[in-house]
Design an enzyme around this catalytic site. Structure first.
Site, mmCIF file in Angstrom:
data_model
loop_
_atom_site.group_PDB
_atom_site.id
_atom_site.type_symbol
_atom_site.label_atom_id
_atom_site.label_comp_id
_atom_site.label_asym_id
_atom_site.label_seq_id
_atom_site.Cartn_x
_atom_site.Cartn_y
_atom_site.Cartn_z
ATOM 1 N N TYR A 193 0.826 -1.204 0.000
ATOM 2 C CA TYR A 193 0.000 0.000 0.000
ATOM 3 C C TYR A 193 0.859 1.252 0.000
ATOM 4 O O TYR A 193 2.027 1.228 0.366
ATOM 5 C CB TYR A 193 -0.911 0.023 1.233
ATOM 6 C CG TYR A 193 -0.147 0.222 2.531
ATOM 7 C CD1 TYR A 193 0.075 1.495 3.044
ATOM 8 C CD2 TYR A 193 0.377 -0.867 3.219
ATOM 9 C CE1 TYR A 193 0.787 1.677 4.222
ATOM 10 C CE2 TYR A 193 1.092 -0.700 4.389
ATOM 11 C CZ TYR A 193 1.294 0.576 4.881
ATOM 12 O OH TYR A 193 2.022 0.754 6.035
ATOM 13 N N PHE A 203 2.646 9.668 3.244
ATOM 14 C CA PHE A 203 2.958 9.602 4.669
ATOM 15 C C PHE A 203 3.338 8.192 5.108
ATOM 16 O O PHE A 203 3.904 8.007 6.191
ATOM 17 C CB PHE A 203 1.795 10.132 5.524
ATOM 18 C CG PHE A 203 0.507 9.365 5.375
ATOM 19 C CD1 PHE A 203 0.288 8.193 6.073
ATOM 20 C CD2 PHE A 203 -0.493 9.841 4.539
ATOM 21 C CE1 PHE A 203 -0.899 7.494 5.942
ATOM 22 C CE2 PHE A 203 -1.683 9.146 4.395
ATOM 23 C CZ PHE A 203 -1.891 7.960 5.103
ATOM 24 N N ASP A 204 3.049 7.198 4.303
ATOM 25 C CA ASP A 204 3.413 5.824 4.646
ATOM 26 C C ASP A 204 3.325 4.969 3.386
ATOM 27 O O ASP A 204 2.414 5.154 2.578
ATOM 28 C CB ASP A 204 2.473 5.274 5.727
ATOM 29 C CG ASP A 204 2.955 3.956 6.314
ATOM 30 O OD1 ASP A 204 4.137 3.615 6.129
ATOM 31 O OD2 ASP A 204 2.148 3.266 6.964
ATOM 32 N N ILE A 221 -7.704 0.973 10.960
ATOM 33 C CA ILE A 221 -8.738 1.999 10.842
ATOM 34 C C ILE A 221 -9.928 1.465 10.033
ATOM 35 O O ILE A 221 -9.782 0.576 9.200
ATOM 36 C CB ILE A 221 -8.185 3.294 10.202
ATOM 37 C CG1 ILE A 221 -7.585 3.010 8.819
ATOM 38 C CG2 ILE A 221 -7.176 3.958 11.121
ATOM 39 C CD1 ILE A 221 -7.096 4.257 8.093
ATOM 40 N N TYR A 247 -8.360 8.654 11.044
ATOM 41 C CA TYR A 247 -7.836 8.954 12.369
ATOM 42 C C TYR A 247 -8.634 10.024 13.112
ATOM 43 O O TYR A 247 -8.240 10.448 14.193
ATOM 44 C CB TYR A 247 -6.364 9.357 12.271
ATOM 45 C CG TYR A 247 -5.481 8.210 11.826
ATOM 46 C CD1 TYR A 247 -5.081 7.233 12.728
ATOM 47 C CD2 TYR A 247 -5.082 8.086 10.499
ATOM 48 C CE1 TYR A 247 -4.294 6.169 12.326
ATOM 49 C CE2 TYR A 247 -4.298 7.021 10.083
ATOM 50 C CZ TYR A 247 -3.913 6.069 11.004
ATOM 51 O OH TYR A 247 -3.141 5.009 10.598
ATOM 52 N N PHE A 264 -5.537 5.873 0.028
ATOM 53 C CA PHE A 264 -4.656 4.705 0.005
ATOM 54 C C PHE A 264 -4.800 3.969 -1.322
ATOM 55 O O PHE A 264 -5.921 3.783 -1.806
ATOM 56 C CB PHE A 264 -5.006 3.720 1.125
ATOM 57 C CG PHE A 264 -4.703 4.213 2.513
ATOM 58 C CD1 PHE A 264 -3.447 4.022 3.071
ATOM 59 C CD2 PHE A 264 -5.680 4.858 3.258
ATOM 60 C CE1 PHE A 264 -3.170 4.471 4.347
ATOM 61 C CE2 PHE A 264 -5.414 5.306 4.538
ATOM 62 C CZ PHE A 264 -4.145 5.113 5.094
#
Length: 273
Positions: A193, A203-204, A221, A247, A264
């Site tokens: 992902y 961010f990730d 989540i 979040y 995502f």
């Protein structure tokens, strides 16, 4: 991820490091008697248990001769870089306060008075509740702006052809159809992902790390729990997550602000048995 917290008490770092593992253990060789930590309670939502966490350590840099770094100077030695890295790590715990430069100066003043054992200008126990109130109000203000921007992004994404919506408003776009089974919420999955903010900032990313991630769908989540459950093994999809399915008001500072809409791209590699 911290859902809520409160200051419990202050303790010397030497008493805390001995009981801590992970990153903090690597700092033992740099501990000094004049290093103090604030221990807080926080609620870790992934596991649903109350845990203690060190969220702020105060280091008397001016009194540690081995460090020898002038304020603002580039760190050169490994020890200096480690202390600087500790400062960066601690700054992440202040992200939700959205401090201005003037407010940060006041924080620095409080740190200096506490570290150098100077006269304190306020009674800390009397202000612990106000600290939490400030955090909540700053999070809410940031979330209002983020949600407004996110709603425009969500509206545009929902208008695209061929998208579907989950019960929580997660917008799913199939990028590559899968041919295998779909996971249940109780299943563990292996995925690749990339997570981005609505401006495209990553961010990730397991893709960038070069290592797929494995986790139970009911331990992440809601956007993931619902969105990945619509996919089939071998497929790839884009999930646009409203903040309430991501979040929420707490965000995940410093990268994910309170109220942020997230995107995502997920490739479902396997349902792990």
């Amino acid at each position: 991820m911290i859902k809520s917290w409160r200051i419990v008490h202050e303790k010397p770092v030497a008493e805390l490091l001995a009981a801590q593992d992970s990153w903090w253990s690597s700092t033992k060789r740099f501990s000094r008697p004049n290093v103090w930590c604030i221990l807080t309670e926080d609620f870790t939502f992934q596991k649903g248990v109350l845990m203690y966490r060190i969220v702020a350590c105060i280091i008397a840099i001016l009194t540690v001769g081995a460090v020898g770094v002038v304020w603002g100077q580039e760190p050169k030695t490994e020890e200096q870089k480690t202390f600087y890295a500790l400062g960066l790590a601690l700054s992440q715990n202040l992200g939700s306060f959205n401090l201005s430069e003037a407010e940060l100066d006041l924080v620095k003043s409080g740190l200096a008075d506490g570290v150098l054992n100077r006269t304190r200008k306020v009674d800390l126990p009397a202000y612990t509740g106000k600290i939490q109130e400030l955090q909540v109000s700053r999070q809410a203000a940031t979330a209002t702006v983020e949600k407004k921007q996110g709603q425009s992004f969500l509206d545009k994404a929902a208008a695209e052809k061929g998208v579907t919506k989950t019960a929580s408003g997660v917008i799913v776009t199939t990028l590559k159809p899968g041919t295998g089974p779909s996971p249940a919420a109780s299943d563990k999955v292996k995925v690749h992902y990339t997570g981005t903010l609505i401006d495209g900032t990553v961010f990730d990313s397991s893709v960038q790390r070069g290592q797929p991630a494995t986790f139970p769908l009911n331990g992440v989540i809601k956007c993931w729990t619902e969105g990945v459950a619509t996919m089939k093994v071998g497929g790839k999809a884009k999930l646009v997550c409203p903040s309430d399915a991501a979040y929420g008001l707490r965000g995940s500072p410093p990268k994910i602000k309170p109220g942020a809409t997230l995107v995502f791209e997920v490739e479902l590699l396997e349902i792990v048995k």
